[in-house]
Design a protein around this motif. Structure first.
Motif, short mmCIF file in Angstrom:
data_model
loop_
_atom_site.label_atom_id
_atom_site.label_comp_id
_atom_site.label_asym_id
_atom_site.label_seq_id
_atom_site.Cartn_x
_atom_site.Cartn_y
_atom_site.Cartn_z
N LEU A 20 19.32 6.38 35.74
CA LEU A 20 18.63 7.62 35.35
C LEU A 20 17.24 7.73 35.97
CD1 LEU A 20 19.48 8.10 31.55
CD2 LEU A 20 20.63 9.05 33.55
N THR A 49 17.22 13.04 28.35
CA THR A 49 18.40 13.17 29.19
C THR A 49 19.65 12.98 28.34
OG1 THR A 49 17.13 12.07 30.95
CG2 THR A 49 19.48 12.44 31.35
N SER A 61 16.72 15.94 33.55
CA SER A 61 15.94 15.49 32.40
C SER A 61 14.89 16.55 32.08
CB SER A 61 15.25 14.16 32.70
OG SER A 61 16.18 13.15 32.99
#
Length: 238
Positions: free
Chosen positions: A49, A17, A3
Protein backbone atom coordinates in the motif's frame (compact mmCIF):
# COMPACT_ATOMS: atom_id res chain seq x y z
CA UNK A 1 -6.46 1.59 -5.29
CA UNK A 2 -6.82 5.08 -3.83
CA UNK A 3 -6.15 6.33 -0.29
CA UNK A 4 -8.09 9.25 1.16
CA UNK A 5 -6.69 11.76 3.64
CA UNK A 6 -8.82 13.77 6.10
CA UNK A 7 -7.94 16.04 9.02
CA UNK A 8 -9.55 14.56 12.17
CA UNK A 9 -7.94 16.87 14.78
CA UNK A 10 -5.72 19.94 14.62
CA UNK A 11 -2.73 19.02 12.38
CA UNK A 12 -3.63 15.30 12.50
CA UNK A 13 -4.66 13.53 9.30
CA UNK A 14 -6.15 10.08 8.79
CA UNK A 15 -4.95 8.26 5.66
CA UNK A 16 -7.55 5.64 4.81
CA UNK A 17 -7.46 2.73 2.36
CA UNK A 18 -10.30 0.18 2.09
CA UNK A 19 -9.17 -3.20 0.77
CA UNK A 20 -11.22 -6.03 -0.66
CA UNK A 21 -10.08 -9.31 0.87
CA UNK A 22 -10.87 -12.83 -0.39
CA UNK A 23 -14.47 -13.86 0.10
CA UNK A 24 -15.84 -10.36 -0.52
CA UNK A 25 -14.73 -9.13 2.90
CA UNK A 26 -13.80 -5.43 3.12
CA UNK A 27 -11.30 -4.18 5.66
CA UNK A 28 -9.69 -0.78 6.14
CA UNK A 29 -6.13 0.27 6.89
CA UNK A 30 -5.43 3.67 8.44
CA UNK A 31 -2.25 5.63 9.01
CA UNK A 32 -2.08 8.92 10.90
CA UNK A 33 0.06 11.89 9.94
CA UNK A 34 0.85 14.57 12.53
CA UNK A 35 2.09 17.68 10.71
CA UNK A 36 4.48 19.78 12.78
CA UNK A 37 8.08 20.97 12.76
CA UNK A 38 9.03 17.29 13.03
CA UNK A 39 6.20 15.47 11.19
CA UNK A 40 5.28 12.02 12.46
CA UNK A 41 3.55 9.13 10.72
CA UNK A 42 1.92 6.47 12.92
CA UNK A 43 1.72 3.13 11.06
CA UNK A 44 3.08 2.77 7.52
CA UNK A 45 0.56 0.27 6.19
CA UNK A 46 1.64 -2.87 4.32
CA UNK A 47 4.42 -2.55 1.78
CA UNK A 48 1.96 -3.11 -1.08
CA UNK A 49 0.00 0.00 0.00
CA UNK A 50 3.01 2.32 -0.04
CA UNK A 51 2.13 3.91 -3.39
CA UNK A 52 -1.43 5.05 -2.55
CA UNK A 53 -0.61 5.92 1.07
CA UNK A 54 2.44 8.01 0.16
CA UNK A 55 0.47 9.74 -2.63
CA UNK A 56 -2.24 10.71 -0.14
CA UNK A 57 0.34 11.99 2.35
CA UNK A 58 1.97 14.07 -0.38
CA UNK A 59 -1.31 15.96 -0.86
CA UNK A 60 -0.73 17.49 2.60
CA UNK A 61 3.07 17.87 2.76
CA UNK A 62 6.19 16.69 0.92
CA UNK A 63 7.04 13.12 1.83
CA UNK A 64 10.69 14.10 2.36
CA UNK A 65 9.69 16.25 5.38
CA UNK A 66 8.87 13.19 7.53
CA UNK A 67 11.03 12.91 10.63
CA UNK A 68 9.41 10.07 12.60
CA UNK A 69 7.91 6.83 11.24
CA UNK A 70 6.23 5.27 14.26
CA UNK A 71 4.81 1.83 14.94
CA UNK A 72 2.93 0.17 17.77
CA UNK A 73 4.26 -3.35 17.19
CA UNK A 74 5.88 -5.40 14.46
CA UNK A 75 3.34 -6.52 11.85
CA UNK A 76 3.04 -5.79 8.13
CA UNK A 77 0.17 -3.31 8.52
CA UNK A 78 2.15 -1.46 11.21
CA UNK A 79 5.52 -1.25 9.51
CA UNK A 80 5.52 -3.21 6.23
CA UNK A 81 6.41 -0.08 4.24
CA UNK A 82 8.90 1.22 6.82
CA UNK A 83 11.94 1.09 4.57
CA UNK A 84 10.08 2.60 1.63
CA UNK A 85 9.20 5.62 3.78
CA UNK A 86 12.75 5.87 5.12
CA UNK A 87 14.09 5.87 1.56
CA UNK A 88 11.71 8.69 0.60
CA UNK A 89 12.42 10.74 3.76
CA UNK A 90 16.20 10.99 4.31
CA UNK A 91 15.89 12.63 7.77
CA UNK A 92 13.29 10.20 9.11
CA UNK A 93 13.92 7.43 11.63
CA UNK A 94 11.74 4.63 12.98
CA UNK A 95 10.03 5.47 16.28
CA UNK A 96 9.00 2.66 18.61
CA UNK A 97 9.34 1.28 22.12
CA UNK A 98 12.55 -0.19 23.50
CA UNK A 99 11.42 -3.81 23.15
CA UNK A 100 10.47 -3.38 19.48
CA UNK A 101 13.81 -1.71 18.82
CA UNK A 102 15.75 -4.49 20.54
CA UNK A 103 13.89 -7.47 19.11
CA UNK A 104 13.16 -6.32 15.55
CA UNK A 105 13.65 -2.79 14.30
CA UNK A 106 17.41 -2.56 14.84
CA UNK A 107 17.63 -5.36 12.28
CA UNK A 108 14.58 -4.83 10.03
CA UNK A 109 14.82 -1.06 9.49
CA UNK A 110 17.36 0.45 7.13
CA UNK A 111 17.97 3.24 9.64
CA UNK A 112 18.54 2.98 13.39
CA UNK A 113 15.32 3.41 15.38
CA UNK A 114 14.64 5.97 18.06
CA UNK A 115 13.43 3.93 21.03
CA UNK A 116 11.14 5.61 23.54
CA UNK A 117 10.88 4.59 27.18
CA UNK A 118 7.53 4.08 28.86
CA UNK A 119 6.03 7.50 29.58
CA UNK A 120 8.67 9.38 27.58
CA UNK A 121 7.66 12.67 25.96
CA UNK A 122 8.74 13.78 22.50
CA UNK A 123 8.29 17.40 21.39
CA UNK A 124 7.50 17.75 17.68
CA UNK A 125 7.08 21.53 17.72
CA UNK A 126 3.57 22.69 18.56
CA UNK A 127 2.62 19.15 19.59
CA UNK A 128 4.11 16.83 22.19
CA UNK A 129 3.50 13.08 22.06
CA UNK A 130 3.88 10.55 24.87
CA UNK A 131 4.74 6.88 24.54
CA UNK A 132 3.03 4.18 26.62
CA UNK A 133 4.32 0.62 26.83
CA UNK A 134 1.31 -1.72 26.48
CA UNK A 135 2.86 -5.21 26.34
CA UNK A 136 0.40 -7.78 24.96
CA UNK A 137 -2.35 -5.14 24.62
CA UNK A 138 -3.88 -6.13 22.40
CA UNK A 139 -1.03 -8.47 21.39
CA UNK A 140 2.74 -8.53 21.04
CA UNK A 141 5.35 -8.22 23.81
CA UNK A 142 6.71 -5.10 22.11
CA UNK A 143 3.35 -3.32 21.79
CA UNK A 144 3.10 0.35 22.72
CA UNK A 145 0.80 3.25 21.93
CA UNK A 146 1.16 7.00 21.47
CA UNK A 147 -0.83 9.99 22.75
CA UNK A 148 -0.73 13.53 21.38
CA UNK A 149 -0.91 15.47 24.63
CA UNK A 150 -1.77 18.69 22.78
CA UNK A 151 -5.05 17.55 21.18
CA UNK A 152 -5.63 14.48 23.43
CA UNK A 153 -5.59 12.30 20.31
CA UNK A 154 -4.77 8.69 21.20
CA UNK A 155 -3.11 6.65 18.46
CA UNK A 156 -4.69 3.45 19.74
CA UNK A 157 -3.49 0.97 17.12
CA UNK A 158 -5.53 -2.24 16.97
CA UNK A 159 -7.79 -1.29 19.88
CA UNK A 160 -11.40 -0.84 18.70
CA UNK A 161 -10.75 -2.55 15.35
CA UNK A 162 -13.89 -2.26 13.23
CA UNK A 163 -14.72 -4.41 10.21
CA UNK A 164 -15.90 -3.01 6.89
CA UNK A 165 -14.75 -0.16 4.68
CA UNK A 166 -14.55 2.45 7.46
CA UNK A 167 -15.46 5.22 5.03
CA UNK A 168 -16.50 7.74 7.72
CA UNK A 169 -13.27 9.48 8.80
CA UNK A 170 -14.48 10.54 12.26
CA UNK A 171 -17.57 9.41 14.16
CA UNK A 172 -19.14 9.81 17.57
CA UNK A 173 -21.35 6.75 17.06
CA UNK A 174 -20.84 3.38 18.75
CA UNK A 175 -17.57 1.69 17.74
CA UNK A 176 -17.30 -0.62 20.75
CA UNK A 177 -20.22 -2.78 19.58
CA UNK A 178 -18.85 -3.42 16.07
CA UNK A 179 -15.32 -3.90 17.36
CA UNK A 180 -16.42 -6.38 20.01
CA UNK A 181 -18.50 -8.31 17.44
CA UNK A 182 -15.39 -8.53 15.29
CA UNK A 183 -13.31 -9.70 18.26
CA UNK A 184 -15.87 -12.36 19.13
CA UNK A 185 -15.47 -13.80 15.64
CA UNK A 186 -11.66 -13.56 15.51
CA UNK A 187 -10.16 -12.75 18.88
CA UNK A 188 -6.81 -11.01 18.61
CA UNK A 189 -6.31 -10.03 22.28
CA UNK A 190 -3.66 -11.69 24.42
CA UNK A 191 -5.84 -11.55 27.60
CA UNK A 192 -2.92 -11.17 30.01
CA UNK A 193 -3.45 -10.44 33.74
CA UNK A 194 -2.28 -6.81 33.56
CA UNK A 195 -4.70 -5.80 30.77
CA UNK A 196 -7.26 -4.12 33.11
CA UNK A 197 -4.56 -2.01 34.77
CA UNK A 198 -3.09 -1.02 31.40
CA UNK A 199 -6.48 0.07 30.07
CA UNK A 200 -7.17 2.04 33.24
CA UNK A 201 -3.81 3.80 32.92
CA UNK A 202 -4.69 4.78 29.34
CA UNK A 203 -8.18 5.87 30.38
CA UNK A 204 -6.76 8.30 32.96
CA UNK A 205 -5.08 10.17 30.08
CA UNK A 206 -8.60 11.34 29.06
CA UNK A 207 -8.26 11.05 25.27
CA UNK A 208 -10.79 12.97 23.20
CA UNK A 209 -10.08 11.38 19.81
CA UNK A 210 -9.27 7.71 19.21
CA UNK A 211 -7.20 7.24 16.05
CA UNK A 212 -8.12 3.65 15.22
CA UNK A 213 -5.98 1.65 12.82
CA UNK A 214 -8.95 -0.19 11.31
CA UNK A 215 -12.31 1.57 10.88
CA UNK A 216 -13.41 5.10 11.69
CA UNK A 217 -11.61 7.36 14.12
CA UNK A 218 -13.80 8.27 17.09
CA UNK A 219 -14.55 11.47 19.00
CA UNK A 220 -15.87 11.59 22.56
CA UNK A 221 -15.02 10.54 26.10
CA UNK A 222 -12.17 8.18 25.30
CA UNK A 223 -11.50 7.37 28.93
CA UNK A 224 -15.05 6.08 29.40
CA UNK A 225 -14.83 4.03 26.20
CA UNK A 226 -11.54 2.43 27.30
CA UNK A 227 -13.16 1.50 30.62
CA UNK A 228 -16.13 0.02 28.73
CA UNK A 229 -13.68 -2.08 26.71
CA UNK A 230 -12.05 -3.26 29.94
CA UNK A 231 -15.49 -4.30 31.17
CA UNK A 232 -16.16 -6.31 28.02
CA UNK A 233 -12.83 -8.09 28.35
CA UNK A 234 -13.42 -8.82 32.04
CA UNK A 235 -16.80 -10.35 31.21
CA UNK A 236 -15.07 -13.27 29.53
CA UNK A 237 -13.19 -14.37 26.47
CA UNK A 238 -15.07 -15.33 23.29
Amino acid sequence: MDSQITEIAADIYRIHTPVQLPGGFTFSFNQYLLVDEEPLLFHTGPRKLFAPVSAALARVMPLARLRHVALSHVEADECGAMNEFLAAAPQAAPLCGRIAAMTSMEDLAERAPRALADGELLCLGRHTVQWFDTPHLPHGWECGLLMDTTTRTFFCGDLFTQPGAGDQPLTDADILGPSEAFRQAMDYFAHVPHTPATLERLATQAPRTLACMHGSAWSGDGGALLRDLAGCLAAGRP
